[in-house]
Design a protein around this motif. Structure first.
Motif, short mmCIF file in Angstrom:
data_model
loop_
_atom_site.label_atom_id
_atom_site.label_comp_id
_atom_site.label_asym_id
_atom_site.label_seq_id
_atom_site.Cartn_x
_atom_site.Cartn_y
_atom_site.Cartn_z
N UNK A 61 -58.04 -18.53 -14.58
CA UNK A 61 -59.37 -17.97 -14.34
C UNK A 61 -59.30 -16.51 -13.91
N UNK A 62 -58.34 -16.18 -13.08
CA UNK A 62 -58.18 -14.79 -12.62
C UNK A 62 -56.74 -14.32 -12.89
N UNK A 63 -56.40 -14.12 -14.16
CA UNK A 63 -55.02 -13.77 -14.52
C UNK A 63 -54.58 -12.42 -13.98
N UNK A 64 -55.53 -11.56 -13.65
CA UNK A 64 -55.20 -10.23 -13.14
C UNK A 64 -54.83 -10.25 -11.68
N UNK A 65 -55.02 -11.39 -11.02
CA UNK A 65 -54.70 -11.48 -9.60
C UNK A 65 -53.31 -12.08 -9.45
N UNK A 66 -52.42 -11.36 -8.87
CA UNK A 66 -51.05 -11.81 -8.68
C UNK A 66 -50.63 -11.56 -7.23
N UNK A 67 -49.82 -12.47 -6.74
CA UNK A 67 -49.20 -12.28 -5.44
C UNK A 67 -47.70 -12.26 -5.69
N UNK A 68 -47.06 -11.18 -5.35
CA UNK A 68 -45.64 -11.06 -5.61
C UNK A 68 -44.82 -11.96 -4.69
N UNK A 69 -45.14 -11.93 -3.40
CA UNK A 69 -44.38 -12.74 -2.46
C UNK A 69 -45.20 -12.94 -1.19
N UNK A 70 -45.07 -14.14 -0.66
CA UNK A 70 -45.68 -14.44 0.63
C UNK A 70 -44.59 -15.09 1.47
N UNK A 71 -44.39 -14.57 2.65
CA UNK A 71 -43.42 -15.15 3.57
C UNK A 71 -44.17 -15.67 4.77
N UNK A 72 -44.13 -16.97 4.96
CA UNK A 72 -44.83 -17.59 6.08
C UNK A 72 -43.81 -18.33 6.95
N UNK A 73 -43.90 -18.07 8.23
CA UNK A 73 -43.01 -18.71 9.15
C UNK A 73 -43.65 -19.95 9.75
N UNK A 74 -44.90 -19.82 10.24
CA UNK A 74 -45.54 -20.94 10.91
C UNK A 74 -46.59 -21.62 10.05
N UNK A 75 -47.55 -20.86 9.57
CA UNK A 75 -48.68 -21.43 8.82
C UNK A 75 -48.34 -21.47 7.34
N UNK A 76 -48.02 -22.64 6.83
CA UNK A 76 -47.65 -22.76 5.42
C UNK A 76 -48.80 -23.30 4.58
N UNK A 77 -49.98 -23.44 5.17
CA UNK A 77 -51.15 -23.86 4.41
C UNK A 77 -51.63 -22.74 3.52
N UNK A 78 -52.34 -23.11 2.51
CA UNK A 78 -52.91 -22.11 1.60
C UNK A 78 -53.81 -21.22 2.39
#
Length: 132
Positions: A115-132
């Motif tokens: 639906x939104x192919x132009x939206x990209x996230x390269x990397x997310x680093x989560x230590x505590x909150x791993x929920x979306x």
């Protein structure tokens, strides 16, 4: 539109314009923006199978933590989506279905990417909150 410290601003490409006490400008702003909420765009081809079942359970857990008798706890997934405003009908066109907001909040990753192919996230680093 943006509000801060009790003042209302109309944001556009040229800057932020204060319209706090200008009722006609406030009215015009609301009318202008009424049709532009992209989150309410309806995707009639989206089906319940395009959403992650585990996220519906997470929504219910969050609702239960706020209110143990929350109505969503007894609703099926489709009714929950309607109740949350994530399934809508456009009364001008007759088109109904799940909204962009529904897809972004509860959609499977491949659905969101489609639906939104132009939206990209390269990397997310989560230590505590791993929920979306």
């Amino acid at each position: 539109m943006h509000q801060t410290v009790g003042r209302i601003f109309d944001r556009n490409g040229d800057g932020d314009f204060e319209i706090t006490n200008q009722q006609h400008l406030l009215r015009q702003l609301h009318l202008r923006k009424q049709q532009t909420y992209t989150e309410n765009r309806i995707y009639p081809a989206l089906q319940l199978t395009d959403f992650r079942a585990d996220l519906f359970q997470k929504v219910r857990q969050l609702a239960r933590s706020q209110r143990p008798d929350h109505p969503w706890l007894s609703m099926d997934d489709a009714a929950l989506m309607r109740s949350a405003g994530l399934y809508q009908k456009d009364y001008q066109t007759g088109v109904e279905g799940f909204t962009l907001a529904a897809a972004l909040l509860l959609g499977k990753d491949e659905v969101i990417q489609s639906i939104v192919p132009y939206y990209k996230t390269d990397a997310i680093y989560r230590v505590n909150n791993t929920d979306r």
